[in-house]
Design a protein around this motif. Structure first.
Motif, PDB file in Angstrom:
ATOM      1  N   ALA A   1       0.955  -1.139  -0.109  1.00  0.00           N
ATOM      2  CA  ALA A   1       0.073  -0.088  -0.137  1.00  0.00           C
ATOM      3  C   ALA A   1       0.909   1.064  -0.180  1.00  0.00           C
ATOM      4  O   ALA A   1       0.479   2.266  -0.717  1.00  0.00           O
ATOM      5  N   GLY A   2       2.014   1.425   0.579  1.00  0.00           N
ATOM      6  CA  GLY A   2       2.869   2.548   0.823  1.00  0.00           C
ATOM      7  C   GLY A   2       3.559   2.689  -0.538  1.00  0.00           C
ATOM      8  O   GLY A   2       3.842   3.728  -0.780  1.00  0.00           O
ATOM      9  N   ILE A   3       3.988   1.780  -1.317  1.00  0.00           N
ATOM     10  CA  ILE A   3       4.339   1.733  -2.679  1.00  0.00           C
ATOM     11  C   ILE A   3       3.562   2.390  -3.445  1.00  0.00           C
ATOM     12  O   ILE A   3       3.870   3.437  -3.967  1.00  0.00           O
ATOM     13  N   ILE A   4       2.411   1.813  -3.253  1.00  0.00           N
ATOM     14  CA  ILE A   4       1.544   2.453  -4.504  1.00  0.00           C
ATOM     15  C   ILE A   4       1.178   3.782  -4.176  1.00  0.00           C
ATOM     16  O   ILE A   4       1.044   4.654  -5.037  1.00  0.00           O
ATOM     17  N   LEU A   5       0.960   4.315  -2.958  1.00  0.00           N
ATOM     18  CA  LEU A   5       0.685   5.745  -2.588  1.00  0.00           C
ATOM     19  C   LEU A   5       2.002   6.692  -2.616  1.00  0.00           C
ATOM     20  O   LEU A   5       1.786   7.665  -3.329  1.00  0.00           O
TER      21      LEU A   5
END
Length: 320
Positions: free
Chosen positions: A51-55
């Motif tokens: 999720a962090g990489i996507i954001l």
């Protein structure tokens, strides 16, 4: 701010609030399903890393400036407190505590934030509403953890309850730290960085606890895999995006009502989908804890200068 943000349509508001209320309330049950066949800290770590990489990629693609080294340091500290100490402990505790009761205990985070705000140098002394909320929140915890009674229902697992209380303390400390830490101006970029660093710390924590030895990919159930995917896409991305939008078109007070709606949703879903018992003790504790959170939330947002800055609110809630 666009015209849509200035005059949001009713259906948009309904969908956004439904996302924050229902999706975040359902994450506790999704966690329980996910850790049934996936080690808890590794599950949480991979969830937040993805999720962090996507954001992060999405924010940078939309023009957010490249973060500086001091931003990464702050993201590591805040992400560690919120995700490793906060969410990681919650995920671990759900091995021992039903998802609905977990949500009730986590609902006391505003209680700790109010106390920390009071005790910090130059902090504000709580008014009668906050003091009453602190008392109710404490009473609710005592009711949950007190010895079992035939009329009230079985007591909560004390080890699990203790870990959950520590989790709420870590979450509150991370929230206060985020308020005073140098982070990127873009809330989404900062949250993505915290998820990345917190995810790394969770994977390290799972490694230290020997969870890789308990990870058997071939034994991961479809329910666990789908639950983890749900946590990534809906819990971390859709729910958070809805909350950020609500902060822009509504008020922080209304958006913060998640704090006393999520536990109700979590208790109901745990009963309906996982056969978690709803006892008289659960009902009484829910009423007491939710009442305390309502008092504190309304007082903090209603007093002049008492509402938390937007970035702090986002940091507290992004981790659902």
């Amino acid at each position: 701010m666009t015209s849509v943000e200035l005059a949001p349509r009713r259906w948009q508001l309904v969908l956004a609030f439904a996302s924050v209320y229902i999706i975040w309330g359902s994450t506790y049950l999704a966690i329980r399903f996910a850790i049934a066949t996936i080690p808890p800290l590794l599950m949480a770590g991979v969830r937040f890393l993805i999720a962090g990489i996507i954001l992060y990629i999405w924010s940078r693609a939309r023009g957010a400036p490249k973060p500086e080294r001091i931003h990464w340091r702050s993201a590591t500290i805040v992400g560690g407190l919120l995700l490793l100490g906060g969410n990681g402990a919650v995920v671990w505790a759900e091995q021992r505590v039903p998802s609905g009761l977990t949500a009730l205990v986590v609902a006391i985070v505003p209680v700790w934030i109010a106390l920390m705000e009071w005790l910090r140098p130059g902090g504000r002394r709580p008014g009668w509403q906050v003091a009453g909320g602190l008392g109710l929140g404490t009473l609710g915890l005592v009711l949950l953890a007190s010895p079992g009674d035939a009329a009230l229902g079985a007591r909560i697992d004390l080890i699990g309850a203790a870990v959950l209380v520590l989790a709420t303390l870590s979450w509150a400390a991370g929230s206060m730290k985020a308020k005073h830490s140098p982070l990127p101006a873009s809330p989404l970029l900062g949250t993505g960085m915290e998820m990345i660093m917190g995810g790394i710390l969770l994977v390290i924590g799972g490694t230290v606890l020997g969870e890789f030895g308990d990870l058997h990919v071939s034994l991961i159930s479809t329910k666990s895999a789908l639950s983890m995917l749900y946590l990534i896409l809906f819990g971390s991305l859709v729910g958070f995006t809805s909350y950020v939008w609500l902060l822009r078109v509504s008020s922080p007070t209304r958006a913060a009502t998640y704090a006393y709606v999520n536990p109700v949703v979590a208790v109901f879903l745990g009963w309906a989908l996982a056969s978690e018992a709803i006892t008289l003790r659960t009902i009484l504790a829910a009423a007491v804890i939710v009442g305390g959170v309502v008092l504190i939330t309304s007082a903090r947002s209603g007093s002049p200068g008492a509402s938390a800055p937007r970035t702090e609110m986002q940091e507290v809630l992004a981790e659902r």
